[in-house]
Scaffold this motif. Sequence first.
Motif, PDB file in Angstrom:
ATOM      1  N   CYS A 272      -1.387  -5.601   3.750  1.00 31.14           N
ATOM      2  CA  CYS A 272      -0.680  -6.137   2.876  1.00 31.14           C
ATOM      3  C   CYS A 272       0.653  -6.534   3.174  1.00 31.14           C
ATOM      4  O   CYS A 272       0.824  -6.558   4.395  1.00 31.14           O
ATOM      5  CB  CYS A 272      -0.159  -4.785   1.836  1.00 31.14           C
ATOM      6  SG  CYS A 272       0.818  -3.423   2.295  1.00 31.14           S
TER       7      CYS A 272
ATOM      8  N   CYS B  18      -3.960   0.428   3.205  1.00 29.68           N
ATOM      9  CA  CYS B  18      -4.526  -0.794   3.566  1.00 29.68           C
ATOM     10  C   CYS B  18      -5.916  -0.383   4.122  1.00 29.68           C
ATOM     11  O   CYS B  18      -6.909  -1.135   4.325  1.00 29.68           O
ATOM     12  CB  CYS B  18      -3.815  -1.528   4.517  1.00 29.68           C
ATOM     13  SG  CYS B  18      -2.502  -2.699   3.677  1.00 29.68           S
TER      14      CYS B  18
ATOM     15  N   CYS C 266       0.912  -1.242   0.161  1.00 29.62           N
ATOM     16  CA  CYS C 266       0.061   0.070  -0.157  1.00 29.62           C
ATOM     17  C   CYS C 266       0.826   1.249  -0.045  1.00 29.62           C
ATOM     18  O   CYS C 266       2.003   1.424  -0.269  1.00 29.62           O
ATOM     19  CB  CYS C 266      -0.930   0.078   1.399  1.00 29.62           C
ATOM     20  SG  CYS C 266       0.007  -0.070   2.680  1.00 29.62           S
TER      21      CYS C 266
ATOM     22  N   CYS D 216       2.917  -3.748   4.945  1.00 29.90           N
ATOM     23  CA  CYS D 216       2.033  -3.555   6.552  1.00 29.90           C
ATOM     24  C   CYS D 216       2.490  -4.718   7.408  1.00 29.90           C
ATOM     25  O   CYS D 216       2.783  -4.363   8.654  1.00 29.90           O
ATOM     26  CB  CYS D 216       0.813  -3.329   6.448  1.00 29.90           C
ATOM     27  SG  CYS D 216       0.347  -1.288   5.835  1.00 29.90           S
TER      28      CYS D 216
HETATM   29 ZN   LIG Z   1      -0.293  -1.948   3.710  1.00 29.65          ZN
END
Ligand SMILES: [Zn+2]
Length: 250
Positions: free
Chosen positions: A125, A91, A79, A128
């Motif tokens: 993601c 996200c 993201c 993250c």
């Molecule tokens: Zn993310």
Amino acid sequence: MLFDRFESRTIIKGKIIALKPLHIGASEGGIDPVQVDSPVLKDWRGMPVIPGSSLKGVLRSRVEAILSNPAFAGKWTSCNILDDKGRGTSCNIDLKDIKNENAKARDSLEKISEAIAKQIYDKSCDVCRLFGNGGLASKLQIKDMNYTGEKIKYERRDGVGIDRDTGAAKNGAKYGFQIVPAGAEFDFYLVAENLEEKQAKLLNLVVKLLKDSEISVGGKVSRGLGQIQLTNEEAIEINRHNIAKYYGLE
Ligand SMILES: [Zn+2]
């Protein structure tokens, strides 16, 4: 619970060398163009320090930029990348939504919080899941990097003053900014917890970027400052099988 338990820990130790002079400003956000003199961030000894959070931020942006390549589409998620219209995606973890979705599962508080944690994780993601986001703790910590030398001789550079209102260069206005000279060495210590396969691959990418001197920190990066390199790195893996030995508790 899945997200708290110790599974493994990866420690990467090493040395960070400034290949180019560094300017990591003492004021948040780097150099204030109007300020007359911009000092570098120092520790209690008056020695320069590279905040781990700054390096982590740079590394995250770099990993996101790499994963934005279409070659990774469908295999890796990321993201915070600006699309061709300059819009950022994220996200977008909406805790309220996730909490509402889980309100039905009223069995026990613990079950609900576990379900929420799992949903946040599932919706996040790959980047993250390693670096963390608003709803997810980071699995990666980088300690502040302290200068390892005995003495330091800061240097000073001149820049052109910028008029805060017009954004244009002020006539003849000069400001100075302090720099840490090239060759300065810092200690490096990174800890990553409970990495899954994909996160371990991203950690390898992070180490590769640092070793290949592809990372620059601090201000004035566009003027060629800030390039660093990781050397003498050593990776230590701690897991359930060797943790007692690691801590000397056999
Ligand atoms: Zn993310």
